[in-house]
Design a protein around this motif. Structure first.
Motif, short mmCIF file in Angstrom:
data_model
loop_
_atom_site.label_atom_id
_atom_site.label_comp_id
_atom_site.label_asym_id
_atom_site.label_seq_id
_atom_site.Cartn_x
_atom_site.Cartn_y
_atom_site.Cartn_z
N PHE A 1 34.69 42.55 50.68
CA PHE A 1 35.94 42.62 49.95
C PHE A 1 37.08 42.17 50.86
N TYR A 2 38.13 41.67 50.25
CA TYR A 2 39.25 41.09 51.00
C TYR A 2 40.57 41.56 50.41
N ARG A 3 40.85 42.84 50.48
CA ARG A 3 42.08 43.34 49.90
C ARG A 3 42.57 44.59 50.62
N ALA A 4 43.04 44.46 51.83
CA ALA A 4 43.64 45.59 52.54
C ALA A 4 45.08 45.30 52.91
N ASN A 5 45.68 44.33 52.20
CA ASN A 5 47.05 43.95 52.52
C ASN A 5 48.04 45.09 52.29
N ASP A 6 47.67 46.09 51.47
CA ASP A 6 48.59 47.20 51.21
C ASP A 6 48.90 48.01 52.47
N TYR A 7 48.03 47.92 53.49
CA TYR A 7 48.33 48.58 54.76
C TYR A 7 49.61 48.03 55.39
N PHE A 8 49.99 46.83 54.99
CA PHE A 8 51.14 46.16 55.58
C PHE A 8 52.31 46.03 54.60
N ALA A 9 52.25 46.78 53.50
CA ALA A 9 53.28 46.68 52.46
C ALA A 9 54.66 47.09 52.98
N PHE B 1 56.07 46.06 55.56
CA PHE B 1 56.72 44.96 56.28
C PHE B 1 56.32 43.65 55.59
N THR B 2 57.21 43.13 54.76
CA THR B 2 56.89 41.99 53.89
C THR B 2 56.29 40.79 54.62
N PRO B 3 56.82 40.36 55.77
CA PRO B 3 56.19 39.20 56.43
C PRO B 3 54.72 39.46 56.79
N ALA B 4 54.41 40.65 57.26
CA ALA B 4 53.02 40.98 57.59
C ALA B 4 52.17 41.04 56.32
N LEU C 1 55.01 55.04 57.47
CA LEU C 1 54.79 53.69 56.94
C LEU C 1 54.10 53.68 55.58
N ARG C 2 53.30 54.69 55.31
CA ARG C 2 52.56 54.77 54.05
C ARG C 2 52.73 56.16 53.45
N PRO C 3 53.93 56.46 52.92
CA PRO C 3 54.22 57.82 52.45
C PRO C 3 53.34 58.28 51.28
#
Length: 142
Positions: free
Chosen positions: A99-107, A109-112, A59-61
């Motif tokens: 801090f509020y920026r961990a969205n890259d863990y879900f990159a 899967f676009t909807p997540a 998921l995170r190569p």
């Protein structure tokens, strides 16, 4: 100084006490800690370390091999709880910044990714630090 370490420690209270004892008077300590109530932390705990070691490279190569999949506890890994522990250990001048920026863990899967980004923006806007993706805690030994 530590980065993404304290969530892997079974007793954050013992860790705070040990850090305090290891510092000279006026010494300071700084830690980046992932937040225990952020969706990425919840997913990490649900999946467990064995499945993480399998899934993360897929998921995170871009994550270096062997740097993920360690047991996590997240026992006191919220801004308020960690501040209490550092205070109890004897630290002064305790500063916690969320801090509020961990969205890259879900990159992967676009909807997540979009949902987590919206969630993080709401949390930041309303100051809901309990759901922060992470925080830096800094303190000084008197």
């Amino acid at each position: 100084i530590s980065t993404t370490l304290l969530e892997h420690v079974p007793s954050n209270e013992s860790a705070a006490r040990s850090v305090f004892e290891g510092l000279r008077p006026s010494g300071s300590t700084h830690h980046y800690v992932p937040g225990r109530n952020h969706p990425s932390a919840l997913a990490t705990r649900m999946i467990g370390p064995t499945l993480q070691r399998f899934l993360i490279p897929i998921l995170r190569p871009n994550v270096p091999q062997g740097t993920s999949g360690y047991t996590t506890y997240f026992n006191e890994c919220s801004p308020r709880s960690m501040q209490r522990l550092f205070d109890k250990a004897g630290f002064e001048d305790i500063d916690v910044r969320s801090f509020y920026r961990a969205n890259d863990y879900f990159a992967w899967f676009t909807p997540a990714f979009v949902a987590i980004s919206a969630f993080e923006n709401l949390c930041k806007r309303f100051g809901w630090s309990t759901f922060a993706s992470g925080f830096v805690i800094s303190a000084r030994r008197p």
